[in-house]
Write a protein that holds these residues in place. Structure first.
Motif, PDB file in Angstrom:
ATOM      1  N   ARG A   1       9.469  -2.788   5.189  1.00 34.24           N
ATOM      2  CA  ARG A   1       9.669  -4.241   4.992  1.00 34.24           C
ATOM      3  C   ARG A   1       8.786  -5.041   5.943  1.00 34.24           C
ATOM      4  O   ARG A   1       8.227  -6.065   5.558  1.00 34.24           O
ATOM      5  CB  ARG A   1      11.139  -4.599   5.179  1.00 34.24           C
ATOM      6  N   GLN A   2       8.643  -4.592   7.199  1.00 32.45           N
ATOM      7  CA  GLN A   2       7.758  -5.264   8.151  1.00 32.45           C
ATOM      8  C   GLN A   2       6.313  -5.202   7.667  1.00 32.45           C
ATOM      9  O   GLN A   2       5.589  -6.194   7.740  1.00 32.45           O
ATOM     10  CB  GLN A   2       7.855  -4.623   9.539  1.00 32.45           C
ATOM     11  N   ALA A   3       5.914  -4.048   7.179  1.00 34.67           N
ATOM     12  CA  ALA A   3       4.555  -3.886   6.686  1.00 34.67           C
ATOM     13  C   ALA A   3       4.283  -4.824   5.521  1.00 34.67           C
ATOM     14  O   ALA A   3       3.259  -5.505   5.477  1.00 34.67           O
ATOM     15  CB  ALA A   3       4.321  -2.437   6.266  1.00 34.67           C
ATOM     16  N   ALA A   4       5.207  -4.877   4.560  1.00 34.19           N
ATOM     17  CA  ALA A   4       5.036  -5.755   3.403  1.00 34.19           C
ATOM     18  C   ALA A   4       4.989  -7.215   3.832  1.00 34.19           C
ATOM     19  O   ALA A   4       4.161  -7.994   3.340  1.00 34.19           O
ATOM     20  CB  ALA A   4       6.154  -5.518   2.398  1.00 34.19           C
TER      21      ALA A   4
ATOM     22  N   MET B   1       1.613  -8.049   5.296  1.00 31.77           N
ATOM     23  CA  MET B   1       0.580  -8.123   4.269  1.00 31.77           C
ATOM     24  C   MET B   1       0.742  -9.387   3.429  1.00 31.77           C
ATOM     25  O   MET B   1      -0.250 -10.005   3.041  1.00 31.77           O
ATOM     26  CB  MET B   1       0.587  -6.857   3.429  1.00 31.77           C
ATOM     27  N   GLU B   2       1.987  -9.795   3.164  1.00 30.28           N
ATOM     28  CA  GLU B   2       2.212 -11.050   2.439  1.00 30.28           C
ATOM     29  C   GLU B   2       1.725 -12.232   3.271  1.00 30.28           C
ATOM     30  O   GLU B   2       1.129 -13.169   2.734  1.00 30.28           O
ATOM     31  CB  GLU B   2       3.679 -11.200   2.075  1.00 30.28           C
ATOM     32  N   LYS B   3       1.957 -12.184   4.587  1.00 23.58           N
ATOM     33  CA  LYS B   3       1.484 -13.246   5.471  1.00 23.58           C
ATOM     34  C   LYS B   3      -0.040 -13.347   5.432  1.00 23.58           C
ATOM     35  O   LYS B   3      -0.599 -14.424   5.599  1.00 23.58           O
ATOM     36  CB  LYS B   3       1.968 -12.985   6.892  1.00 23.58           C
ATOM     37  N   ALA B   4      -0.706 -12.217   5.176  1.00 23.54           N
ATOM     38  CA  ALA B   4      -2.171 -12.188   5.088  1.00 23.54           C
ATOM     39  C   ALA B   4      -2.675 -12.607   3.710  1.00 23.54           C
ATOM     40  O   ALA B   4      -3.864 -12.568   3.453  1.00 23.54           O
ATOM     41  CB  ALA B   4      -2.680 -10.794   5.426  1.00 23.54           C
ATOM     42  N   GLY B   5      -1.756 -12.996   2.802  1.00 21.81           N
ATOM     43  CA  GLY B   5      -2.167 -13.513   1.501  1.00 21.81           C
ATOM     44  C   GLY B   5      -1.977 -12.583   0.331  1.00 21.81           C
ATOM     45  O   GLY B   5      -2.344 -12.906  -0.796  1.00 21.81           O
ATOM     46  N   MET B   6      -1.395 -11.397   0.558  1.00 22.20           N
ATOM     47  CA  MET B   6      -1.170 -10.466  -0.545  1.00 22.20           C
ATOM     48  C   MET B   6       0.193 -10.745  -1.178  1.00 22.20           C
ATOM     49  O   MET B   6       1.067 -11.333  -0.552  1.00 22.20           O
ATOM     50  CB  MET B   6      -1.260  -9.034  -0.043  1.00 22.20           C
ATOM     51  N   LYS B   7       0.358 -10.328  -2.410  1.00 19.60           N
ATOM     52  CA  LYS B   7       1.601 -10.524  -3.155  1.00 19.60           C
ATOM     53  C   LYS B   7       2.094  -9.181  -3.675  1.00 19.60           C
ATOM     54  O   LYS B   7       1.292  -8.349  -4.082  1.00 19.60           O
ATOM     55  CB  LYS B   7       1.368 -11.450  -4.355  1.00 19.60           C
TER      56      LYS B   7
ATOM     57  N   VAL C   1       8.132  -3.940  -3.662  1.00 17.73           N
ATOM     58  CA  VAL C   1       8.499  -3.355  -2.383  1.00 17.73           C
ATOM     59  C   VAL C   1       9.839  -2.656  -2.534  1.00 17.73           C
ATOM     60  O   VAL C   1      10.816  -3.254  -2.988  1.00 17.73           O
ATOM     61  CB  VAL C   1       8.588  -4.446  -1.290  1.00 17.73           C
ATOM     62  N   THR C   2       9.900  -1.375  -2.184  1.00 15.15           N
ATOM     63  CA  THR C   2      11.148  -0.617  -2.225  1.00 15.15           C
ATOM     64  C   THR C   2      11.423  -0.075  -0.817  1.00 15.15           C
ATOM     65  O   THR C   2      10.696  -0.378   0.125  1.00 15.15           O
ATOM     66  CB  THR C   2      11.059   0.551  -3.222  1.00 15.15           C
ATOM     67  N   ASP C   3      12.443   0.755  -0.671  1.00 11.28           N
ATOM     68  CA  ASP C   3      12.744   1.349   0.633  1.00 11.28           C
ATOM     69  C   ASP C   3      11.735   2.415   1.035  1.00 11.28           C
ATOM     70  O   ASP C   3      11.680   2.798   2.200  1.00 11.28           O
ATOM     71  CB  ASP C   3      14.144   1.965   0.630  1.00 11.28           C
ATOM     72  N   THR C   4      10.943   2.903   0.090  1.00 14.47           N
ATOM     73  CA  THR C   4      10.008   3.991   0.397  1.00 14.47           C
ATOM     74  C   THR C   4       8.546   3.652   0.130  1.00 14.47           C
ATOM     75  O   THR C   4       7.661   4.400   0.533  1.00 14.47           O
ATOM     76  CB  THR C   4      10.356   5.253  -0.404  1.00 14.47           C
ATOM     77  N   SER C   5       8.281   2.530  -0.546  1.00 14.29           N
ATOM     78  CA  SER C   5       6.886   2.189  -0.827  1.00 14.29           C
ATOM     79  C   SER C   5       6.725   0.703  -1.094  1.00 14.29           C
ATOM     80  O   SER C   5       7.693  -0.004  -1.352  1.00 14.29           O
ATOM     81  CB  SER C   5       6.355   2.982  -2.026  1.00 14.29           C
ATOM     82  N   ALA C   6       5.487   0.247  -1.007  1.00 10.79           N
ATOM     83  CA  ALA C   6       5.154  -1.144  -1.319  1.00 10.79           C
ATOM     84  C   ALA C   6       3.800  -1.146  -2.007  1.00 10.79           C
ATOM     85  O   ALA C   6       2.895  -0.399  -1.633  1.00 10.79           O
ATOM     86  CB  ALA C   6       5.099  -1.985  -0.053  1.00 10.79           C
ATOM     87  N   PHE C   7       3.673  -1.970  -3.041  1.00  6.28           N
ATOM     88  CA  PHE C   7       2.411  -2.126  -3.748  1.00  6.28           C
ATOM     89  C   PHE C   7       2.090  -3.610  -3.718  1.00  6.28           C
ATOM     90  O   PHE C   7       2.891  -4.423  -4.188  1.00  6.28           O
ATOM     91  CB  PHE C   7       2.558  -1.640  -5.193  1.00  6.28           C
ATOM     92  N   LEU C   8       0.955  -3.990  -3.134  1.00  5.31           N
ATOM     93  CA  LEU C   8       0.591  -5.390  -2.993  1.00  5.31           C
ATOM     94  C   LEU C   8      -0.847  -5.601  -3.445  1.00  5.31           C
ATOM     95  O   LEU C   8      -1.682  -4.704  -3.351  1.00  5.31           O
ATOM     96  CB  LEU C   8       0.739  -5.837  -1.537  1.00  5.31           C
ATOM     97  N   THR C   9      -1.132  -6.802  -3.935  1.00  4.24           N
ATOM     98  CA  THR C   9      -2.489  -7.150  -4.345  1.00  4.24           C
ATOM     99  C   THR C   9      -2.831  -8.540  -3.827  1.00  4.24           C
ATOM    100  O   THR C   9      -1.948  -9.360  -3.580  1.00  4.24           O
ATOM    101  CB  THR C   9      -2.632  -7.154  -5.880  1.00  4.24           C
TER     102      THR C   9
END
Length: 72
Positions: free
Chosen positions: A23-26, A29-35, A41-49
C-alpha cells in the motif's frame, strides 16, 4: 536496491526491491502521477500506469517488494 535492468523493445525495465508495504508503494507511485490500472492494488500486488510507464509491484516470499517498471 536495483536488482536488474534491461532493454525491452525501444524502452527499458528496472527491477527494484524494497521493504515498504504494498500500500505504501502504491501510494508513492500514485503521488508520482501513476494510476492503478488492470488488477489495481491488492494485498500482494499492484499494477499502475502513467507518465509513459507501467509499474508492477509484487510481494516476494521474504516479504519485501519487487518493483518492475517499464516504458509503455
Amino acid at each position: 536496491m536495483i536488482t536488474s535492468t534491461g532493454a525491452i523493445g525501444t524502452g527499458f525495465a528496472v527491477v527494484v526491491t524494497s521493504d515498504a508495504s504494498i500500500r505504501q508503494a502504491a501510494a508513492l507511485m500514485e503521488k508520482a502521477g501513476m494510476k492503478p490500472g488492470g488488477a489495481g492494488v491488492t494485498d500482494t500486488s499492484a499494477f499502475l500506469t502513467g507518465n509513459g510507464y507501467i509499474a508492477v509491484v509484487q510481494v516476494l516470499p521474504d516479504g519485501s517488494l519487487s518493483y518492475t517498471v517499464q516504458t509503455q
